[in-house]
Design a protein around this motif. Sequence first.
Motif, PDB file in Angstrom:
ATOM      1  N   ALA A  13       0.832  -1.201   0.000  1.00 34.00           N
ATOM      2  CA  ALA A  13       0.000   0.000   0.000  1.00 34.00           C
ATOM      3  C   ALA A  13       0.868   1.253   0.000  1.00 34.00           C
ATOM      4  CB  ALA A  13      -0.929  -0.008   1.212  1.00 34.00           C
ATOM      5  N   ILE A  14       1.904   1.262   0.834  1.00 30.66           N
ATOM      6  CA  ILE A  14       2.780   2.425   0.930  1.00 30.66           C
ATOM      7  C   ILE A  14       3.526   2.650  -0.389  1.00 30.66           C
ATOM      8  CG2 ILE A  14       4.856   3.315   2.062  1.00 30.66           C
ATOM      9  CD1 ILE A  14       3.858   1.769   4.594  1.00 30.66           C
ATOM     10  N   GLU A  15       4.034   1.572  -0.983  1.00 31.43           N
ATOM     11  CA  GLU A  15       4.804   1.687  -2.218  1.00 31.43           C
ATOM     12  C   GLU A  15       3.966   2.205  -3.381  1.00 31.43           C
ATOM     13  OE1 GLU A  15       7.654  -2.164  -1.191  1.00 31.43           O
ATOM     14  OE2 GLU A  15       5.949  -2.336  -2.556  1.00 31.43           O
ATOM     15  N   THR A  16       2.698   1.813  -3.419  1.00 28.62           N
ATOM     16  CA  THR A  16       1.845   2.151  -4.562  1.00 28.62           C
ATOM     17  C   THR A  16       0.982   3.379  -4.322  1.00 28.62           C
ATOM     18  OG1 THR A  16       0.083   0.687  -3.779  1.00 28.62           O
ATOM     19  CG2 THR A  16       1.713  -0.259  -5.300  1.00 28.62           C
ATOM     20  N   GLY A  17       0.811   3.777  -3.059  1.00 31.32           N
ATOM     21  CA  GLY A  17      -0.127   4.850  -2.757  1.00 31.32           C
ATOM     22  C   GLY A  17      -1.546   4.474  -3.102  1.00 31.32           C
ATOM     23  N   ALA A  18      -1.869   3.194  -2.974  1.00 31.97           N
ATOM     24  CA  ALA A  18      -3.192   2.685  -3.313  1.00 31.97           C
ATOM     25  C   ALA A  18      -3.818   1.995  -2.104  1.00 31.97           C
ATOM     26  CB  ALA A  18      -3.095   1.687  -4.473  1.00 31.97           C
ATOM     27  N   PHE A  19      -5.134   1.825  -2.138  1.00 28.01           N
ATOM     28  CA  PHE A  19      -5.804   0.980  -1.165  1.00 28.01           C
ATOM     29  C   PHE A  19      -5.542  -0.485  -1.536  1.00 28.01           C
ATOM     30  CE2 PHE A  19      -8.372   4.820  -0.663  1.00 28.01           C
ATOM     31  CZ  PHE A  19      -8.541   4.866   0.716  1.00 28.01           C
ATOM     32  N   ILE A  20      -5.209  -1.302  -0.541  1.00 27.26           N
ATOM     33  CA  ILE A  20      -5.060  -2.733  -0.746  1.00 27.26           C
ATOM     34  C   ILE A  20      -6.202  -3.427  -0.016  1.00 27.26           C
ATOM     35  CG2 ILE A  20      -3.583  -4.745  -0.485  1.00 27.26           C
ATOM     36  CD1 ILE A  20      -2.354  -2.643  -2.295  1.00 27.26           C
ATOM     37  N   VAL A  21      -6.962  -4.223  -0.750  1.00 21.28           N
ATOM     38  CA  VAL A  21      -8.106  -4.948  -0.177  1.00 21.28           C
ATOM     39  C   VAL A  21      -7.802  -6.432  -0.274  1.00 21.28           C
ATOM     40  CG1 VAL A  21     -10.577  -5.368  -0.290  1.00 21.28           C
ATOM     41  CG2 VAL A  21      -9.672  -3.100  -0.883  1.00 21.28           C
ATOM     42  N   ALA A  22      -7.646  -7.070   0.883  1.00 21.39           N
ATOM     43  CA  ALA A  22      -7.176  -8.453   0.931  1.00 21.39           C
ATOM     44  C   ALA A  22      -8.189  -9.332   1.646  1.00 21.39           C
ATOM     45  CB  ALA A  22      -5.823  -8.526   1.633  1.00 21.39           C
TER      46      ALA A  22
END
Length: 280
Positions: A199-208
């Motif tokens: 999430a930090i690397e991509t600046g995206a929300f991660i939904v797992a």
Amino acid sequence: MRALPIGLVQTTTGLDTSANAEALAGAATALARAGAKIVFTPEMCGLLDRNAPRLEAAAVPEAEAPALRALAAVARAEAVAIAIGSLAVRAPGGRLRNRSLVLGPDGRILARYDKIHLFDVDLPDGSRYRESASFEAGDRLALADLPWGRLGLSICYDLRFPALYRALAEAGASVIASPAAFTVPTGRAHWHVLLRARAIETGAFIVAAAQTGRHADGRETYGHSLVVDPWGEVLLDMGTAPGTALLVLDLDRVGEVRAQLPALRHARAFVPPSAERPAA
């Protein structure tokens, strides 16, 4: 605030494909009626079986998968998008694929992703996994365009390969799905930190959305379905009980974080080290 209500399903998937499909449909329906605009399910949510001959015998082509049929009916009936974590589907050549599918609110398939990185490993607790014994790997990334933005797709072991996630973010993904059936030993050691890192690397929300508990095939999965925001904060941890959860994402956070930490724009090409030995 650009609000996106999402639903997650955490399951202990078994060997009865009809029962699994019925349970998924019920959970997705409940989440849609509670306000979710997209529902996320775990990896191998239609059938989870490490017995290779039995899995091979039960696998069917995509169009015949009970879970896909049931969830497509829910998508149409409830006008909800559904990110199916993955299903074991038989490809035209006869081999199996570990496949994610995204259904639009009309029930049509918007995107397919075949898992690229297959989990072949011997663990310290004696567990032995050979995903490549049953499945063939995919070779291309996939994204789905939805009314609120672009969803990137990954599956479980892909989580350990940050270049895949960066490529999804560079292709415009503001949310990335990371469905999983993580083992307990690796889950305890790595699950939270890897999801936060991606999430930090991509600046995206991660939904797992994740599998959890003791399964009919004898394996035990870690659970702890997570949602992580672009700053790396865990917004949701579902623990180890099967169930569902509803959460609202503020999609404006993606642009805010990427402006504050523009690592995606700052990436530079570089020459890798030579394999040749340096001159004496």
